[in-house]
Design a protein around this motif. Structure first.
Motif, PDB file in Angstrom:
ATOM      1  N   PRO A  72     -29.359 -33.175  16.823  1.00  0.00           N
ATOM      2  CA  PRO A  72     -30.402 -33.546  15.707  1.00  0.00           C
ATOM      3  C   PRO A  72     -30.873 -34.806  15.372  1.00  0.00           C
ATOM      4  CG  PRO A  72     -28.613 -31.922  15.243  1.00  0.00           C
ATOM      5  CD  PRO A  72     -28.293 -32.407  16.760  1.00  0.00           C
ATOM      6  N   ALA A  73     -29.833 -35.774  15.993  1.00  0.00           N
ATOM      7  CA  ALA A  73     -30.218 -37.141  15.695  1.00  0.00           C
ATOM      8  C   ALA A  73     -31.297 -37.640  16.541  1.00  0.00           C
ATOM      9  CB  ALA A  73     -28.960 -38.045  16.205  1.00  0.00           C
ATOM     10  N   GLU A  74     -31.396 -36.956  17.923  1.00  0.00           N
ATOM     11  CA  GLU A  74     -32.563 -37.128  18.836  1.00  0.00           C
ATOM     12  C   GLU A  74     -33.880 -36.757  17.873  1.00  0.00           C
ATOM     13  OE1 GLU A  74     -30.879 -37.740  23.161  1.00  0.00           O
ATOM     14  OE2 GLU A  74     -30.735 -35.515  22.270  1.00  0.00           O
ATOM     15  N   VAL A  75     -33.799 -35.504  17.496  1.00  0.00           N
ATOM     16  CA  VAL A  75     -34.793 -34.762  16.769  1.00  0.00           C
ATOM     17  C   VAL A  75     -35.300 -35.602  15.665  1.00  0.00           C
ATOM     18  CG1 VAL A  75     -35.839 -32.807  15.533  1.00  0.00           C
ATOM     19  CG2 VAL A  75     -34.235 -32.341  17.394  1.00  0.00           C
ATOM     20  N   GLN A  84     -34.909 -38.904  15.336  1.00  0.00           N
ATOM     21  CA  GLN A  84     -35.649 -39.875  15.834  1.00  0.00           C
ATOM     22  C   GLN A  84     -37.043 -39.691  16.188  1.00  0.00           C
ATOM     23  OE1 GLN A  84     -33.544 -41.832  19.430  1.00  0.00           O
ATOM     24  NE2 GLN A  84     -34.295 -43.780  18.847  1.00  0.00           N
ATOM     25  N   ILE A  85     -37.373 -38.497  16.572  1.00  0.00           N
ATOM     26  CA  ILE A  85     -38.504 -37.964  17.124  1.00  0.00           C
ATOM     27  C   ILE A  85     -39.293 -37.974  15.980  1.00  0.00           C
ATOM     28  CG2 ILE A  85     -40.017 -36.170  17.981  1.00  0.00           C
ATOM     29  CD1 ILE A  85     -37.587 -35.426  19.543  1.00  0.00           C
ATOM     30  N   LEU A  86     -38.980 -37.582  14.783  1.00  0.00           N
ATOM     31  CA  LEU A  86     -39.500 -37.514  13.513  1.00  0.00           C
ATOM     32  C   LEU A  86     -39.662 -38.986  12.719  1.00  0.00           C
ATOM     33  CD1 LEU A  86     -38.148 -34.225  12.408  1.00  0.00           C
ATOM     34  CD2 LEU A  86     -40.470 -34.414  13.391  1.00  0.00           C
ATOM     35  N   GLY A 100     -37.272 -39.889   9.719  1.00  0.00           N
ATOM     36  CA  GLY A 100     -37.563 -39.280   8.393  1.00  0.00           C
ATOM     37  C   GLY A 100     -38.857 -39.362   7.945  1.00  0.00           C
ATOM     38  N   GLN A 101     -39.408 -40.453   8.537  1.00  0.00           N
ATOM     39  CA  GLN A 101     -40.981 -40.755   8.000  1.00  0.00           C
ATOM     40  C   GLN A 101     -41.730 -39.579   8.168  1.00  0.00           C
ATOM     41  OE1 GLN A 101     -41.829 -44.100  10.361  1.00  0.00           O
ATOM     42  NE2 GLN A 101     -40.325 -45.346   9.200  1.00  0.00           N
ATOM     43  N   LEU A 102     -41.557 -38.580   9.312  1.00  0.00           N
ATOM     44  CA  LEU A 102     -42.313 -37.528   9.395  1.00  0.00           C
ATOM     45  C   LEU A 102     -41.911 -36.127   8.893  1.00  0.00           C
ATOM     46  CD1 LEU A 102     -43.558 -38.631  12.982  1.00  0.00           C
ATOM     47  CD2 LEU A 102     -44.608 -38.865  10.771  1.00  0.00           C
ATOM     48  N   LYS A 103     -40.852 -36.305   7.957  1.00  0.00           N
ATOM     49  CA  LYS A 103     -40.031 -35.271   7.664  1.00  0.00           C
ATOM     50  C   LYS A 103     -40.968 -34.264   6.879  1.00  0.00           C
ATOM     51  CE  LYS A 103     -35.937 -33.409   5.039  1.00  0.00           C
ATOM     52  NZ  LYS A 103     -34.744 -33.524   4.738  1.00  0.00           N
ATOM     53  N   HIS A 104     -41.935 -34.496   6.275  1.00  0.00           N
ATOM     54  CA  HIS A 104     -42.877 -33.700   5.575  1.00  0.00           C
ATOM     55  C   HIS A 104     -43.766 -32.839   6.515  1.00  0.00           C
ATOM     56  CE1 HIS A 104     -45.375 -36.914   7.250  1.00  0.00           C
ATOM     57  NE2 HIS A 104     -46.278 -36.301   7.114  1.00  0.00           N
ATOM     58  N   MET A 105     -43.601 -33.131   7.981  1.00  0.00           N
ATOM     59  CA  MET A 105     -44.066 -32.379   8.770  1.00  0.00           C
ATOM     60  C   MET A 105     -43.121 -31.144   9.449  1.00  0.00           C
ATOM     61  SD  MET A 105     -45.890 -34.950  11.247  1.00  0.00           S
ATOM     62  CE  MET A 105     -46.764 -33.813  12.250  1.00  0.00           C
ATOM     63  N   GLY A 158     -39.812 -28.172   4.689  1.00  0.00           N
ATOM     64  CA  GLY A 158     -38.834 -29.217   4.368  1.00  0.00           C
ATOM     65  C   GLY A 158     -37.398 -29.161   4.906  1.00  0.00           C
ATOM     66  N   LYS A 159     -37.331 -28.567   6.086  1.00  0.00           N
ATOM     67  CA  LYS A 159     -36.306 -28.323   6.831  1.00  0.00           C
ATOM     68  C   LYS A 159     -35.481 -29.601   7.398  1.00  0.00           C
ATOM     69  CE  LYS A 159     -37.235 -23.797   8.370  1.00  0.00           C
ATOM     70  NZ  LYS A 159     -37.871 -22.917   9.663  1.00  0.00           N
ATOM     71  N   SER A 160     -34.301 -29.700   7.418  1.00  0.00           N
ATOM     72  CA  SER A 160     -33.691 -30.960   7.843  1.00  0.00           C
ATOM     73  C   SER A 160     -33.727 -30.680   9.764  1.00  0.00           C
ATOM     74  CB  SER A 160     -32.293 -30.875   7.668  1.00  0.00           C
ATOM     75  OG  SER A 160     -31.458 -29.984   8.144  1.00  0.00           O
ATOM     76  N   ALA A 161     -33.426 -31.815  10.225  1.00  0.00           N
ATOM     77  CA  ALA A 161     -33.350 -31.794  11.746  1.00  0.00           C
ATOM     78  C   ALA A 161     -32.338 -30.871  12.212  1.00  0.00           C
ATOM     79  CB  ALA A 161     -33.116 -33.301  12.283  1.00  0.00           C
ATOM     80  N   GLU A 162     -31.301 -30.812  11.587  1.00  0.00           N
ATOM     81  CA  GLU A 162     -30.102 -29.903  11.955  1.00  0.00           C
ATOM     82  C   GLU A 162     -30.808 -28.258  11.955  1.00  0.00           C
ATOM     83  OE1 GLU A 162     -29.878 -32.419   9.816  1.00  0.00           O
ATOM     84  OE2 GLU A 162     -28.137 -33.589  10.801  1.00  0.00           O
ATOM     85  N   GLN A 163     -31.533 -28.172  10.658  1.00  0.00           N
ATOM     86  CA  GLN A 163     -32.113 -26.674  10.746  1.00  0.00           C
ATOM     87  C   GLN A 163     -32.963 -26.306  11.834  1.00  0.00           C
ATOM     88  OE1 GLN A 163     -33.066 -27.540   6.472  1.00  0.00           O
ATOM     89  NE2 GLN A 163     -31.500 -25.886   5.708  1.00  0.00           N
TER      90      GLN A 163
END
Length: 102
Positions: free
Chosen positions: A54-57, A59-61, A64-69, A73-78
């Motif tokens: 989840p931490a790497e995902v 980081q890919i996003l 959190g700047q790309l969380k809207h993608m 609105g799921k979290s990286a863990e989800q």
């Protein structure tokens, strides 16, 4: 060129049919896609574990700047859980299946 014809000539007639040519093209494209996905996966796998956490995902996003993608609105863990079938990390097979939609 002779070796290329031999490789594509599946029925060993000495001639490459349209179907044999197209099968060779599809195979080459599939290899290129696989190679590209593997390269991307290795770039994302910062700790070299062979899986994405989840931490790497996150980081890919972009932290959190790309969380809207993320859908809904799921979290990286989800997202990791969804992509990995309920596990806590994404394997390359999970990654490829998710990206390719199969």
């Amino acid at each position: 060129a002779k070796k290329a014809v031999e490789a594509m000539d599946m029925d060993k007639t000495g001639k490459v049919t349209y179907s044999e040519f197209m099968a060779a093209c599809v195979s080459m494209n599939a290899d290129l896609v696989e190679s590209t996905l593997w390269s991307a996966f290795k770039q994302f796998d910062k700790d070299g574990s062979g899986t994405l956490s989840p931490a790497e995902v996150q980081q890919i996003l972009g932290g959190g700047q790309l969380k809207h993608m993320l859908p809904g609105g799921k979290s990286a863990e989800q997202l990791v859980s969804e992509m990995s079938g309920g596990r806590s990390e994404i394997s390359f097979d999970n990654f490829r299946q998710h990206i390719m939609g199969c």
